[in-house]
Design a protein around this motif. Structure first.
Motif, PDB file in Angstrom:
ATOM      1  N   ILE A 124       0.628  -1.509  -0.236  1.00  0.00           N
ATOM      2  CA  ILE A 124      -0.026  -0.099   0.183  1.00  0.00           C
ATOM      3  C   ILE A 124       1.346   0.482   0.311  1.00  0.00           C
ATOM      4  CG2 ILE A 124      -1.581   1.690   1.160  1.00  0.00           C
ATOM      5  CD1 ILE A 124      -2.438  -1.333   2.765  1.00  0.00           C
ATOM      6  N   ALA A 125       0.618   2.435  -1.230  1.00  0.00           N
ATOM      7  CA  ALA A 125       1.425   3.527  -1.135  1.00  0.00           C
ATOM      8  C   ALA A 125       0.579   4.736  -0.325  1.00  0.00           C
ATOM      9  CB  ALA A 125       1.507   3.481  -2.905  1.00  0.00           C
ATOM     10  N   ASN A 126       1.812   5.441   0.898  1.00  0.00           N
ATOM     11  CA  ASN A 126       0.741   6.293   1.588  1.00  0.00           C
ATOM     12  C   ASN A 126       1.376   7.614   0.907  1.00  0.00           C
ATOM     13  OD1 ASN A 126       0.679   7.836   3.611  1.00  0.00           O
ATOM     14  ND2 ASN A 126      -0.330   6.740   4.554  1.00  0.00           N
ATOM     15  N   VAL A 127       0.063   8.179   0.756  1.00  0.00           N
ATOM     16  CA  VAL A 127       0.093   9.977   0.385  1.00  0.00           C
ATOM     17  C   VAL A 127      -0.288  11.087   1.163  1.00  0.00           C
ATOM     18  CG1 VAL A 127      -0.686  10.804  -1.801  1.00  0.00           C
ATOM     19  CG2 VAL A 127       0.017   8.492  -2.049  1.00  0.00           C
ATOM     20  N   GLY A 128       1.012  11.794   1.261  1.00  0.00           N
ATOM     21  CA  GLY A 128       0.153  13.122   2.044  1.00  0.00           C
ATOM     22  C   GLY A 128       0.789  14.777   0.760  1.00  0.00           C
ATOM     23  N   GLY A 129       0.035  15.597   1.046  1.00  0.00           N
ATOM     24  CA  GLY A 129       0.133  16.517   0.635  1.00  0.00           C
ATOM     25  C   GLY A 129      -0.276  17.957   1.271  1.00  0.00           C
ATOM     26  N   HIS A 130       0.003  19.352   0.464  1.00  0.00           N
ATOM     27  CA  HIS A 130      -0.236  20.506   0.710  1.00  0.00           C
ATOM     28  C   HIS A 130      -1.260  21.098   0.127  1.00  0.00           C
ATOM     29  CE1 HIS A 130       3.584  20.111   3.020  1.00  0.00           C
ATOM     30  NE2 HIS A 130       2.985  20.958   3.593  1.00  0.00           N
ATOM     31  N   SER A 131      -1.746  20.937  -0.849  1.00  0.00           N
ATOM     32  CA  SER A 131      -2.894  20.896  -2.237  1.00  0.00           C
ATOM     33  C   SER A 131      -3.062  20.105  -2.264  1.00  0.00           C
ATOM     34  CB  SER A 131      -2.355  22.021  -2.323  1.00  0.00           C
ATOM     35  OG  SER A 131      -1.132  20.943  -3.631  1.00  0.00           O
ATOM     36  N   PHE A 132      -4.795  20.164  -3.098  1.00  0.00           N
ATOM     37  CA  PHE A 132      -5.329  19.098  -3.786  1.00  0.00           C
ATOM     38  C   PHE A 132      -4.744  18.473  -5.193  1.00  0.00           C
ATOM     39  CE2 PHE A 132      -9.853  19.181  -3.735  1.00  0.00           C
ATOM     40  CZ  PHE A 132     -10.392  19.338  -2.260  1.00  0.00           C
ATOM     41  N   GLU A 133      -3.434  19.736  -5.964  1.00  0.00           N
ATOM     42  CA  GLU A 133      -2.918  19.023  -6.971  1.00  0.00           C
ATOM     43  C   GLU A 133      -1.876  18.466  -6.792  1.00  0.00           C
ATOM     44  OE1 GLU A 133       0.351  19.126  -9.304  1.00  0.00           O
ATOM     45  OE2 GLU A 133       0.490  20.511  -7.626  1.00  0.00           O
ATOM     46  N   GLU A 134      -1.072  18.261  -5.379  1.00  0.00           N
ATOM     47  CA  GLU A 134      -0.259  18.021  -4.853  1.00  0.00           C
ATOM     48  C   GLU A 134      -0.487  16.174  -4.514  1.00  0.00           C
ATOM     49  OE1 GLU A 134       3.209  18.330  -2.016  1.00  0.00           O
ATOM     50  OE2 GLU A 134       2.040  20.265  -1.600  1.00  0.00           O
ATOM     51  N   TYR A 135      -1.421  16.480  -4.359  1.00  0.00           N
ATOM     52  CA  TYR A 135      -2.305  14.462  -4.049  1.00  0.00           C
ATOM     53  C   TYR A 135      -2.787  14.588  -5.111  1.00  0.00           C
ATOM     54  CZ  TYR A 135      -3.333  14.936   0.810  1.00  0.00           C
ATOM     55  OH  TYR A 135      -3.099  14.989   3.201  1.00  0.00           O
ATOM     56  N   THR A 136      -3.307  14.658  -6.176  1.00  0.00           N
ATOM     57  CA  THR A 136      -3.871  13.899  -7.433  1.00  0.00           C
ATOM     58  C   THR A 136      -2.270  13.871  -7.951  1.00  0.00           C
ATOM     59  OG1 THR A 136      -3.626  15.783  -8.410  1.00  0.00           O
ATOM     60  CG2 THR A 136      -5.765  14.816  -7.697  1.00  0.00           C
ATOM     61  N   THR A 137      -1.072  14.976  -7.952  1.00  0.00           N
ATOM     62  CA  THR A 137      -0.564  14.292  -9.086  1.00  0.00           C
ATOM     63  C   THR A 137       0.679  13.244  -8.201  1.00  0.00           C
ATOM     64  OG1 THR A 137      -0.006  16.490  -9.124  1.00  0.00           O
ATOM     65  CG2 THR A 137       1.820  15.582 -10.068  1.00  0.00           C
ATOM     66  N   THR A 138       0.553  13.161  -7.357  1.00  0.00           N
ATOM     67  CA  THR A 138       1.775  12.195  -6.350  1.00  0.00           C
ATOM     68  C   THR A 138       0.635  10.993  -6.394  1.00  0.00           C
ATOM     69  OG1 THR A 138       2.265  13.412  -5.216  1.00  0.00           O
ATOM     70  CG2 THR A 138       3.036  11.262  -3.958  1.00  0.00           C
ATOM     71  N   VAL A 139      -0.796  10.589  -5.867  1.00  0.00           N
ATOM     72  CA  VAL A 139      -1.260   9.333  -6.263  1.00  0.00           C
ATOM     73  C   VAL A 139      -1.264   9.332  -7.150  1.00  0.00           C
ATOM     74  CG1 VAL A 139      -4.110   8.460  -5.790  1.00  0.00           C
ATOM     75  CG2 VAL A 139      -2.362  10.020  -4.737  1.00  0.00           C
ATOM     76  N   ALA A 140      -1.964   9.164  -8.626  1.00  0.00           N
ATOM     77  CA  ALA A 140      -1.455   9.446 -10.398  1.00  0.00           C
ATOM     78  C   ALA A 140      -0.702   8.514 -10.645  1.00  0.00           C
ATOM     79  CB  ALA A 140      -1.720  10.514 -11.580  1.00  0.00           C
ATOM     80  N   LYS A 141       0.442   9.161  -9.635  1.00  0.00           N
ATOM     81  CA  LYS A 141       2.376   8.549 -10.708  1.00  0.00           C
ATOM     82  C   LYS A 141       1.881   6.658 -10.018  1.00  0.00           C
ATOM     83  CE  LYS A 141       4.516  12.295 -11.059  1.00  0.00           C
ATOM     84  NZ  LYS A 141       6.313  12.535 -10.719  1.00  0.00           N
ATOM     85  N   PHE A 142       1.062   6.366  -8.881  1.00  0.00           N
ATOM     86  CA  PHE A 142       0.984   4.866  -8.544  1.00  0.00           C
ATOM     87  C   PHE A 142       0.406   4.111  -9.440  1.00  0.00           C
ATOM     88  CE2 PHE A 142       2.853   6.989  -3.928  1.00  0.00           C
ATOM     89  CZ  PHE A 142       3.767   5.581  -4.212  1.00  0.00           C
ATOM     90  N   ASN A 143       0.132   4.707 -10.267  1.00  0.00           N
ATOM     91  CA  ASN A 143      -1.282   4.249 -11.324  1.00  0.00           C
ATOM     92  C   ASN A 143      -0.606   3.283 -12.468  1.00  0.00           C
ATOM     93  OD1 ASN A 143      -3.240   5.567 -10.645  1.00  0.00           O
ATOM     94  ND2 ASN A 143      -3.087   6.752 -12.329  1.00  0.00           N
TER      95      ASN A 143
END
Lengths: 240, 311
Positions: free
Chosen positions: B104-123
């Motif tokens: 399971i990857a675990n993703v944190g962030g400061h903004s919506f964009e940071e979250y979506t960009t980081t999560v998408a990289k695990f696709n």
């Protein structure tokens, strides 16, 4: 890293607030490595530099600084303590021909073990140990036998009047590489004087074996964990 | 014990993936996993939740980051990590050499964009079978928990992430709210596939000699056995309002704790602080699980999820 129950074979006061605990049943550990003791009644394990290893016995020297170390003074002989040992890297003894060892306060623990290790190799190191005052001075007699010892106290109540870095600057003996362990301020000034050496750092740790990132520091080559990549770092590597 | 293992079934299923057992080291207490393989064969684990990952590398907070408490500790690491690209290129590859199961990857962030960009990289990362959203980290200024305490924000964030992610999304909930059920429902409305709870409780310790907070950034997250009853209660409460799979965590330190958390409603569990005081913690719990199951007359572990709600 080994996690094991070790038996307390002695636990005694050496000086004001400073204690020696010997633990039997251990395997060999290198000078500069550290261990963690589970103190009964406390959640986090306590990290201590190894003060000596001989014949299956590890010695630690500890200072009472809080509730956990205070509780340790009450641990009686025969108690089996959970100990995780063989943690961290250790000193690189190959780098010195004429080693200088410098300690401040309870930082004397790994320095004493290192001095013993040099003595075993037939090398007589210069050792500078610093304390706040005469009532806290420990291990002088033991060190005198195997090293050229300079004891200093901040208040001048014993030996050289001043801090260990001033004592190092005043040395009339030659050395080519140092190994140090002590308070951050001592390490900082020692590093400013010379970066030809290794510093054994101290940090508040969570785990002690690299899992939590609780003790990360910034170095010239990126973030390093005091507990895993350290506790010994090249003086020119760390930013203090 | 091997005979016990043969008859007792510790397997559970999460998002269609079968895990050998429900034990998952919690994010931030196990690094990227591979270093624990120096201590034991980590393939015994059900899965691993990786160290919290952000879009860019982060050093985290200044030291001290750790303060001890009765029955636990406060941490304020501040999401130290090498950034998502290095996590995928370096850390996950190292882990893959010693751990053969999906994680399971675990993703944190400061903004919506940071979250979506980081999560998408695990696709495109096959090794990762789900992404856990850390919207409840108390240790990141202007981010983390700020996202996780407002139901509208949670719903919107999860919805945006679901648009870009092909992996099941687990939302990690904060206990630092008036009613955790509202946040659970918000995550569900946003499209969450699962929930994990609880993250740490905000806490502070003060040094008696200096009167200063011990943690450099003053406060941090309290975890350890002291929070276990709080976690059991919250898992129980959330189970009452949702059918989403729940990963229960908070102070789990024994096989008995695992069973109790599953009774409350957890499908799987995460073990956190215990890893920091016992490097063999997860392995010992896994070894002990069949023994405790037998003692309690449990043949199939997946049967007991939420049992307390039906007795």
């Amino acid at each position: 890293m080994i996690s094991k129950k070790l038996t307390v074979v002695s636990n005694k006061k050496l000086a004001d607030g400073i204690y020696e605990m010997r633990l039997s049943g251990a395997d060999y550990v290198v000078p500069g490595s550290f261990l963690e003791v589970t103190v009964p009644g406390f959640y986090l394990n306590r990290p201590f530099g190894v003060g000596n290893y001989e014949d299956g016995e590890i010695t630690i020297y500890y200072k009472v600084v809080g509730n956990g170390t205070d509780k340790m003074t009450e641990v009686s002989v025969g108690t089996k303590l959970n100990v995780i040992y063989g943690l961290g890297n250790g000193f690189n003894m190959e780098r010195a021909i004429r080693p200088l060892l410098v300690s401040g306060g309870i930082g004397i623990a790994p320095i004493y073990y290192l001095a013993k290790a040099f003595a075993k190799k037939g090398v007589r190191p210069i050792v500078v140990t610093g304390f706040r005052n005469a009532s806290e001075v420990v291990l002088s007699n033991e060190l005198k036998e195997i090293a050229d010892l300079v004891v200093c106290t901040d208040d001048g109540s014993m030996g050289f009047n001043g801090n260990p870095v001033s004592a190092v600057k005043a040395l009339d003996k030659e050395w080519d590489y140092y190994y140090a362990c002590g308070p951050m301020v001592m390490m900082k000034y020692l590093k400013m004087y010379s970066d030809k050496g290794e510093l054994s750092l101290e940090a508040r740790m969570g785990c002690g074996f690299g899992a939590c990132m609780g003790c990360s520091i910034i170095t010239k080559s990126g973030y390093k964990r005091v507990c895993k990549e350290g506790p010994v770092f090249d003086a020119d590597e760390v930013e203090l | 014990m091997s005979t016990v293992n043969n008859v007792l079934d510790t397997q559970i299923e999460l998002f269609g993936v079968k895990l050998d057992n429900p034990i998952i080291p919690a994010s931030g207490t196990y690094g990227f996993g591979y270093e624990f393989s120096e201590y034991y064969d980590i393939n015994c684990l059900g899965s691993i939740s990786l160290k919290g990952t952000t879009k860019e590398a982060r050093y985290g907070n200044p030291l001290p980051r750790i303060a001890e408490c009765p029955n636990g500790l406060i941490n304020a690491i501040g999401l130290q990590n090498p950034g998502v690209d290095k996590v995928i290129e370096v850390e996950l590859k190292k882990l893959d050499e010693v751990y053969k199961k999906p994680v399971i990857a675990n993703v944190g962030g400061h903004s919506f964009e940071e979250y979506t960009t980081t999560v998408a990289k695990f696709n495109d990362v096959d090794k990762v079978f789900a992404v856990e959203l850390n919207i409840s980290c108390p240790n990141v200024q202007g981010g983390g928990m700020a996202f996780g305490t407002n139901p509208d924000t949670v719903e919107e964030l999860v919805r945006e992430i679901k648009k870009v992610s092909t992996k099941p999304i687990i939302v990690k909930l904060s206990p630092n709210v008036t009613d955790i059920k509202l946040l659970a429902k918000a995550a569900e409305r946003g499209g969450a596939d699962g929930l994990s709870l609880i993250n740490t409780l905000v806490g502070m310790r003060i040094d008696l000699k200096t009167a200063r907070p011990i943690i450099s950034v003053k406060r941090g997250g309290y975890s350890g056995p002291g929070v276990f009853p709080v976690a059991v209660n919250m898992v129980y409460a959330v189970k009452e309002v949702t059918d989403l799979p729940i990963i229960g965590m908070g102070g789990i330190s024994s096989a008995e704790d695992v069973i109790e958390m599953m009774y409350a409603g957890a499908t799987a569990v995460m073990v956190g602080s215990y890893n920091l005081v016992n490097p063999y913690g997860c392995k010992e719990i896994i070894d002990d699980l069949p023994v405790v199951m037998e003692k309690l007359g449990i043949n199939k572990l997946s049967d007991i999820t939420g049992r307390s709600h039906n007795v």
